[in-house]
Design a protein around this motif. Structure first.
Motif, PDB file in Angstrom:
ATOM      1  N   PRO A  93     -58.129 -41.088   9.457  1.00  0.00           N
ATOM      2  CA  PRO A  93     -57.528 -39.864   8.615  1.00  0.00           C
ATOM      3  C   PRO A  93     -57.214 -38.607   8.761  1.00  0.00           C
ATOM      4  CG  PRO A  93     -58.339 -40.996   6.762  1.00  0.00           C
ATOM      5  CD  PRO A  93     -58.879 -41.529   7.749  1.00  0.00           C
ATOM      6  N   TRP A  94     -56.509 -37.786   9.984  1.00  0.00           N
ATOM      7  CA  TRP A  94     -56.676 -36.111   9.405  1.00  0.00           C
ATOM      8  C   TRP A  94     -56.883 -35.526   7.894  1.00  0.00           C
ATOM      9  CZ3 TRP A  94     -57.406 -34.131  14.208  1.00  0.00           C
ATOM     10  CH2 TRP A  94     -57.769 -33.074  14.264  1.00  0.00           C
ATOM     11  N   ALA A  95     -57.914 -35.003   8.072  1.00  0.00           N
ATOM     12  CA  ALA A  95     -58.478 -34.035   7.110  1.00  0.00           C
ATOM     13  C   ALA A  95     -58.197 -32.899   7.057  1.00  0.00           C
ATOM     14  CB  ALA A  95     -59.471 -34.463   6.782  1.00  0.00           C
ATOM     15  N   GLY A  96     -58.213 -32.134   8.492  1.00  0.00           N
ATOM     16  CA  GLY A  96     -58.113 -30.733   7.859  1.00  0.00           C
ATOM     17  C   GLY A  96     -58.923 -30.121   8.087  1.00  0.00           C
ATOM     18  N   LEU A  97     -59.407 -29.256   7.398  1.00  0.00           N
ATOM     19  CA  LEU A  97     -59.952 -28.146   7.052  1.00  0.00           C
ATOM     20  C   LEU A  97     -60.808 -28.150   5.330  1.00  0.00           C
ATOM     21  CD1 LEU A  97     -58.528 -24.116   8.376  1.00  0.00           C
ATOM     22  CD2 LEU A  97     -59.904 -26.205   9.802  1.00  0.00           C
ATOM     23  N   ASP A  98     -60.284 -30.098   5.236  1.00  0.00           N
ATOM     24  CA  ASP A  98     -60.903 -29.983   3.880  1.00  0.00           C
ATOM     25  C   ASP A  98     -62.970 -29.755   4.383  1.00  0.00           C
ATOM     26  OD1 ASP A  98     -58.537 -30.023   2.989  1.00  0.00           O
ATOM     27  OD2 ASP A  98     -58.662 -32.851   3.506  1.00  0.00           O
ATOM     28  N   GLN A  99     -62.871 -30.148   5.494  1.00  0.00           N
ATOM     29  CA  GLN A  99     -64.340 -31.090   5.514  1.00  0.00           C
ATOM     30  C   GLN A  99     -65.239 -29.549   4.835  1.00  0.00           C
ATOM     31  OE1 GLN A  99     -65.241 -33.807   5.061  1.00  0.00           O
ATOM     32  NE2 GLN A  99     -64.118 -34.495   5.323  1.00  0.00           N
ATOM     33  N   PHE A 100     -64.529 -28.558   6.003  1.00  0.00           N
ATOM     34  CA  PHE A 100     -65.102 -27.153   5.963  1.00  0.00           C
ATOM     35  C   PHE A 100     -65.147 -26.230   5.025  1.00  0.00           C
ATOM     36  CE2 PHE A 100     -63.900 -27.789  10.067  1.00  0.00           C
ATOM     37  CZ  PHE A 100     -65.453 -27.485  11.209  1.00  0.00           C
ATOM     38  N   ARG A 101     -63.685 -26.691   3.654  1.00  0.00           N
ATOM     39  CA  ARG A 101     -63.704 -25.952   2.277  1.00  0.00           C
ATOM     40  C   ARG A 101     -64.881 -26.875   1.620  1.00  0.00           C
ATOM     41  NH1 ARG A 101     -58.063 -27.073   3.165  1.00  0.00           N
ATOM     42  NH2 ARG A 101     -56.729 -25.239   4.103  1.00  0.00           N
ATOM     43  N   ARG A 102     -65.514 -27.909   1.642  1.00  0.00           N
ATOM     44  CA  ARG A 102     -65.900 -28.411   0.962  1.00  0.00           C
ATOM     45  C   ARG A 102     -67.829 -27.877   0.907  1.00  0.00           C
ATOM     46  NH1 ARG A 102     -66.183 -34.725   1.664  1.00  0.00           N
ATOM     47  NH2 ARG A 102     -63.713 -34.588   1.230  1.00  0.00           N
ATOM     48  N   ILE A 103     -68.119 -27.375   2.516  1.00  0.00           N
ATOM     49  CA  ILE A 103     -69.238 -27.645   2.725  1.00  0.00           C
ATOM     50  C   ILE A 103     -69.592 -25.915   2.434  1.00  0.00           C
ATOM     51  CG2 ILE A 103     -70.122 -29.307   4.557  1.00  0.00           C
ATOM     52  CD1 ILE A 103     -69.829 -26.800   6.654  1.00  0.00           C
TER      53      ILE A 103
END
Length: 304
Positions: free
Chosen positions: A57-67
């Motif tokens: 699934p497409w997560a957008g910028l969620d991974q970058f917000r998490r890190i």
């Protein structure tokens, strides 16, 4: 206008034909993994999608917000920057000292030093890490045994990697030891381009050795010194093998740099998209370093 003059003004295709195969190989070898990593950083890949082959699934910028919201990530970034700065400074200083030594000794001594440096440069990272692991081994290490011979020093069974400061000192030694040949040989070639008459004139005018180096030698070798420093910074920023091998494939969190952190997140914790996001941030930082390198080269007139 004559035909010869038109021919001279017409751009030649030969340089592009010569560099074309290299560019094509780089695009094929590096292009697809890089594009796939960028896409993965904006998705949410799990083991279910990995094994089933389904599209994540497409997560957008969620991974970058998490890190970026994770304090440990910024600790790793600062640790990576500090590690890079120490490695680059030591490599350049030791390389400059070795280059000066090679520049002043007799030709046969210079040949011996160059042979040793080339041997070190050709040694695989795995072999170098194995040697240093033995040297600093807590039970049979030659360093512990040698230092324990000093009065009042007892390093029997001392584990250098219990304290991250001492452990990183050993890892820095491995990195500097492996990078020193390139720096020394490159700077030696730069020193060979310094006109001897300029140095002799400065000495006759009463300049001291340090003044001669600062005002005569350094301006001539500055472009090469700048190139070596920038390349070392780019290489040391992405150090992985030395830490991974020195810690036996199980580095502690205190030894995480960006490359280690990305790998652990991807293949040990199975957060593939988070690891890809960390790797993408690392690539962006390395690209920023490359841009700085090109700007510096343009300013020094090495690139037109």
């Amino acid at each position: 206008m004559s035909a010869d003059r038109v021919r001279r003004r017409r751009p030649s295709l030969l340089p592009y034909l010569l560099i074309g195969p290299t560019v094509l190989a780089l695009v094929l070898v590096l292009g697809y993994p890089l594009v796939d990593m960028v896409l993965l950083a904006f998705q949410d890949m799990t083991r279910e999608q990995l094994f089933s082959g389904a599209a994540p699934p497409w997560a957008g910028l969620d991974q970058f917000r998490r890190i970026l919201d994770d304090g440990f990530f910024w600790t790793v970034v600062l640790r990576t920057v500090a590690f890079t700065a120490v490695c680059v400074a030591l490599t350049v200083l030791c390389g400059l000292f070795t280059a000066q030594l090679m520049h002043r000794v007799s030709p046969w001594v210079r040949a011996v030093i160059a042979g040793v440096l080339v041997t070190v440069w050709a040694m695989p990272a795995m072999v170098a890490a194995s040697i240093f692991r033995w040297l600093f081994d807590a039970d049979y290490g030659a360093v512990n045994w040698t230092l324990s011979l000093l009065p009042g020093v007892d390093l029997a069974k001392h584990n250098w990697f219990t304290d991250p400061w001492q452990g990183f000192a050993v890892i820095v030694a491995v990195v500097v030891w492996g990078a020193l040949p390139f720096a020394a040989i490159t700077l030696r070639a730069a020193l060979a381009q310094v006109p001897a008459e300029l140095e002799e004139s400065a000495v006759l005018d009463g300049a001291r050795p340090f003044q001669v180096f600062r005002h005569v030698t350094l301006p001539v070798i500055r472009p090469v010194l700048l190139m070596v420093t920038t390349l070392m910074a780019i290489w040391d920023f992405g150090v992985f093998n030395q830490i991974w091998l020195m810690r036996g494939g199980q580095p502690e969190r205190e030894y995480y740099l960006l490359g280690i952190y990305s790998f652990i997140e991807s293949f040990a914790v199975n957060r593939y998209s988070t690891g890809a996001a960390i790797a993408l941030v690392t690539v962006v930082l390395l690209l920023a370093g490359s841009v700085v390198h090109l700007r510096q080269m343009l300013r020094t007139g090495e690139v037109e």
